[in-house]
Motif scaffolding. Sequence first.
Motif, PDB file in Angstrom:
ATOM      1  N   LEU A  68     -35.038  91.430 -74.252  1.00  0.00           N
ATOM      2  CA  LEU A  68     -33.841  91.580 -73.435  1.00  0.00           C
ATOM      3  C   LEU A  68     -34.199  92.528 -72.305  1.00  0.00           C
ATOM      4  O   LEU A  68     -34.652  93.648 -72.555  1.00  0.00           O
ATOM      5  CB  LEU A  68     -32.690  92.144 -74.260  1.00  0.00           C
ATOM      6  N   ALA A  69     -34.036  92.076 -71.069  1.00  0.00           N
ATOM      7  CA  ALA A  69     -34.239  92.924 -69.897  1.00  0.00           C
ATOM      8  C   ALA A  69     -32.989  92.776 -69.035  1.00  0.00           C
ATOM      9  O   ALA A  69     -32.828  91.785 -68.326  1.00  0.00           O
ATOM     10  CB  ALA A  69     -35.492  92.518 -69.137  1.00  0.00           C
ATOM     11  N   ASP A  70     -32.100  93.748 -69.107  1.00  0.00           N
ATOM     12  CA  ASP A  70     -30.822  93.663 -68.408  1.00  0.00           C
ATOM     13  C   ASP A  70     -31.026  93.864 -66.908  1.00  0.00           C
ATOM     14  O   ASP A  70     -31.743  94.772 -66.494  1.00  0.00           O
ATOM     15  CB  ASP A  70     -29.854  94.713 -68.955  1.00  0.00           C
ATOM     16  N   PRO A  71     -30.390  93.030 -66.067  1.00  0.00           N
ATOM     17  CA  PRO A  71     -30.545  93.169 -64.620  1.00  0.00           C
ATOM     18  C   PRO A  71     -29.756  94.336 -64.028  1.00  0.00           C
ATOM     19  O   PRO A  71     -29.845  94.598 -62.838  1.00  0.00           O
ATOM     20  CB  PRO A  71     -30.027  91.830 -64.080  1.00  0.00           C
ATOM     21  N   GLY A  72     -28.995  95.051 -64.841  1.00  0.00           N
ATOM     22  CA  GLY A  72     -28.268  96.216 -64.344  1.00  0.00           C
ATOM     23  C   GLY A  72     -26.767  96.062 -64.369  1.00  0.00           C
ATOM     24  O   GLY A  72     -26.045  97.008 -64.078  1.00  0.00           O
ATOM     25  N   ASP A  73     -26.295  94.878 -64.731  1.00  0.00           N
ATOM     26  CA  ASP A  73     -24.851  94.674 -64.745  1.00  0.00           C
ATOM     27  C   ASP A  73     -24.295  94.439 -66.147  1.00  0.00           C
ATOM     28  O   ASP A  73     -23.140  94.081 -66.317  1.00  0.00           O
ATOM     29  CB  ASP A  73     -24.466  93.504 -63.839  1.00  0.00           C
ATOM     30  N   GLY A  74     -25.142  94.629 -67.160  1.00  0.00           N
ATOM     31  CA  GLY A  74     -24.712  94.457 -68.538  1.00  0.00           C
ATOM     32  C   GLY A  74     -24.687  93.014 -69.008  1.00  0.00           C
ATOM     33  O   GLY A  74     -24.230  92.735 -70.110  1.00  0.00           O
ATOM     34  N   SER A  75     -25.185  92.087 -68.187  1.00  0.00           N
ATOM     35  CA  SER A  75     -25.120  90.673 -68.541  1.00  0.00           C
ATOM     36  C   SER A  75     -26.371  90.165 -69.265  1.00  0.00           C
ATOM     37  O   SER A  75     -26.445  88.998 -69.613  1.00  0.00           O
ATOM     38  CB  SER A  75     -24.910  89.826 -67.282  1.00  0.00           C
ATOM     39  N   GLY A  76     -27.338  91.030 -69.502  1.00  0.00           N
ATOM     40  CA  GLY A  76     -28.590  90.605 -70.133  1.00  0.00           C
ATOM     41  C   GLY A  76     -28.388  90.137 -71.563  1.00  0.00           C
ATOM     42  O   GLY A  76     -27.547  90.658 -72.285  1.00  0.00           O
ATOM     43  N   THR A  77     -29.168  89.127 -71.948  1.00  0.00           N
ATOM     44  CA  THR A  77     -29.152  88.623 -73.316  1.00  0.00           C
ATOM     45  C   THR A  77     -30.595  88.460 -73.780  1.00  0.00           C
ATOM     46  O   THR A  77     -31.520  88.363 -72.968  1.00  0.00           O
ATOM     47  CB  THR A  77     -28.430  87.265 -73.424  1.00  0.00           C
ATOM     48  N   PHE A  78     -30.783  88.411 -75.084  1.00  0.00           N
ATOM     49  CA  PHE A  78     -32.121  88.185 -75.620  1.00  0.00           C
ATOM     50  C   PHE A  78     -32.599  86.788 -75.228  1.00  0.00           C
ATOM     51  O   PHE A  78     -31.845  85.827 -75.332  1.00  0.00           O
ATOM     52  CB  PHE A  78     -32.130  88.328 -77.150  1.00  0.00           C
ATOM     53  N   GLN A  79     -33.855  86.739 -74.776  1.00  0.00           N
ATOM     54  CA  GLN A  79     -34.474  85.473 -74.406  1.00  0.00           C
ATOM     55  C   GLN A  79     -35.709  85.258 -75.265  1.00  0.00           C
ATOM     56  O   GLN A  79     -36.506  86.189 -75.464  1.00  0.00           O
ATOM     57  CB  GLN A  79     -34.885  85.488 -72.924  1.00  0.00           C
ATOM     58  N   PRO A  80     -35.924  84.049 -75.773  1.00  0.00           N
ATOM     59  CA  PRO A  80     -37.116  83.781 -76.585  1.00  0.00           C
ATOM     60  C   PRO A  80     -38.385  83.924 -75.746  1.00  0.00           C
ATOM     61  O   PRO A  80     -38.384  83.637 -74.551  1.00  0.00           O
ATOM     62  CB  PRO A  80     -36.935  82.339 -77.048  1.00  0.00           C
ATOM     63  N   VAL A  81     -39.447  84.399 -76.384  1.00  0.00           N
ATOM     64  CA  VAL A  81     -40.738  84.537 -75.718  1.00  0.00           C
ATOM     65  C   VAL A  81     -41.817  83.881 -76.562  1.00  0.00           C
ATOM     66  O   VAL A  81     -41.697  83.771 -77.773  1.00  0.00           O
ATOM     67  CB  VAL A  81     -41.112  86.021 -75.464  1.00  0.00           C
ATOM     68  N   SER A  82     -42.868  83.479 -75.892  1.00  0.00           N
ATOM     69  CA  SER A  82     -44.053  82.968 -76.572  1.00  0.00           C
ATOM     70  C   SER A  82     -45.093  84.080 -76.493  1.00  0.00           C
ATOM     71  O   SER A  82     -45.631  84.348 -75.419  1.00  0.00           O
ATOM     72  CB  SER A  82     -44.544  81.703 -75.873  1.00  0.00           C
ATOM     73  N   SER A  83     -45.317  84.751 -77.609  1.00  0.00           N
ATOM     74  CA  SER A  83     -46.198  85.914 -77.619  1.00  0.00           C
ATOM     75  C   SER A  83     -46.904  86.011 -78.965  1.00  0.00           C
ATOM     76  O   SER A  83     -46.362  85.604 -79.985  1.00  0.00           O
ATOM     77  CB  SER A  83     -45.384  87.186 -77.378  1.00  0.00           C
ATOM     78  N   ASN A  84     -48.082  86.578 -78.938  1.00  0.00           N
ATOM     79  CA  ASN A  84     -48.817  86.856 -80.172  1.00  0.00           C
ATOM     80  C   ASN A  84     -48.725  88.334 -80.555  1.00  0.00           C
ATOM     81  O   ASN A  84     -49.451  88.785 -81.438  1.00  0.00           O
ATOM     82  CB  ASN A  84     -50.286  86.454 -80.019  1.00  0.00           C
ATOM     83  N   LYS A  85     -47.864  89.083 -79.887  1.00  0.00           N
ATOM     84  CA  LYS A  85     -47.736  90.515 -80.152  1.00  0.00           C
ATOM     85  C   LYS A  85     -47.169  90.749 -81.545  1.00  0.00           C
ATOM     86  O   LYS A  85     -46.145  90.177 -81.913  1.00  0.00           O
ATOM     87  CB  LYS A  85     -46.837  91.181 -79.111  1.00  0.00           C
ATOM     88  N   ASN A  86     -47.854  91.578 -82.321  1.00  0.00           N
ATOM     89  CA  ASN A  86     -47.432  91.945 -83.673  1.00  0.00           C
ATOM     90  C   ASN A  86     -47.407  93.457 -83.813  1.00  0.00           C
ATOM     91  O   ASN A  86     -48.190  94.162 -83.172  1.00  0.00           O
ATOM     92  CB  ASN A  86     -48.393  91.393 -84.728  1.00  0.00           C
ATOM     93  N   LEU A  87     -46.537  93.938 -84.664  1.00  0.00           N
ATOM     94  CA  LEU A  87     -46.523  95.336 -85.094  1.00  0.00           C
ATOM     95  C   LEU A  87     -46.766  95.337 -86.587  1.00  0.00           C
ATOM     96  O   LEU A  87     -46.207  94.510 -87.304  1.00  0.00           O
ATOM     97  CB  LEU A  87     -45.178  95.999 -84.810  1.00  0.00           C
TER      98      LEU A  87
END
Length: 128
Positions: A39-58
């Motif tokens: 989620l990267a909000d543009p500054g107006d509070g309208s941001g929502t979670f968006q699916p990503v294609s990533s291999n990042k793991n914790l």
Amino acid sequence: MKKSILLLAILGLLFSCHKNDEELAPTSLTGTWKLTEVLADPGDGSGTFQPVSSNKNLVFVSDNKVTSNSQICDFSIESNSSSTASYSQANNTINCSNFVIHYELVANTLILSYPCIEGCQAKYIKVP
């Protein structure tokens, strides 16, 4: 007779509303988590979670260490270099050099909140 029917109806309602405890109980933090949404909000509070294609793991281990195939303290989906940090379950934080990342564990979802000017979060799911 009316009392018996009323009692049965009330009991039926109570049992029909019962939720499965396994669905509500959070999973253990230790283990491997895969990045699935940001989620990267543009500054107006309208941001929502968006699916990503990533291999990042914790990977959280029981000695308060977390490792990654990416930079843990960067709000990035890239998985091109490894890093290690410490975490605190008492404070729900991951400790970076100059700041902390707050996290929330909800069932099988881990949400990291980065210290951005506008809202920015990363959502992970537990890898079985």
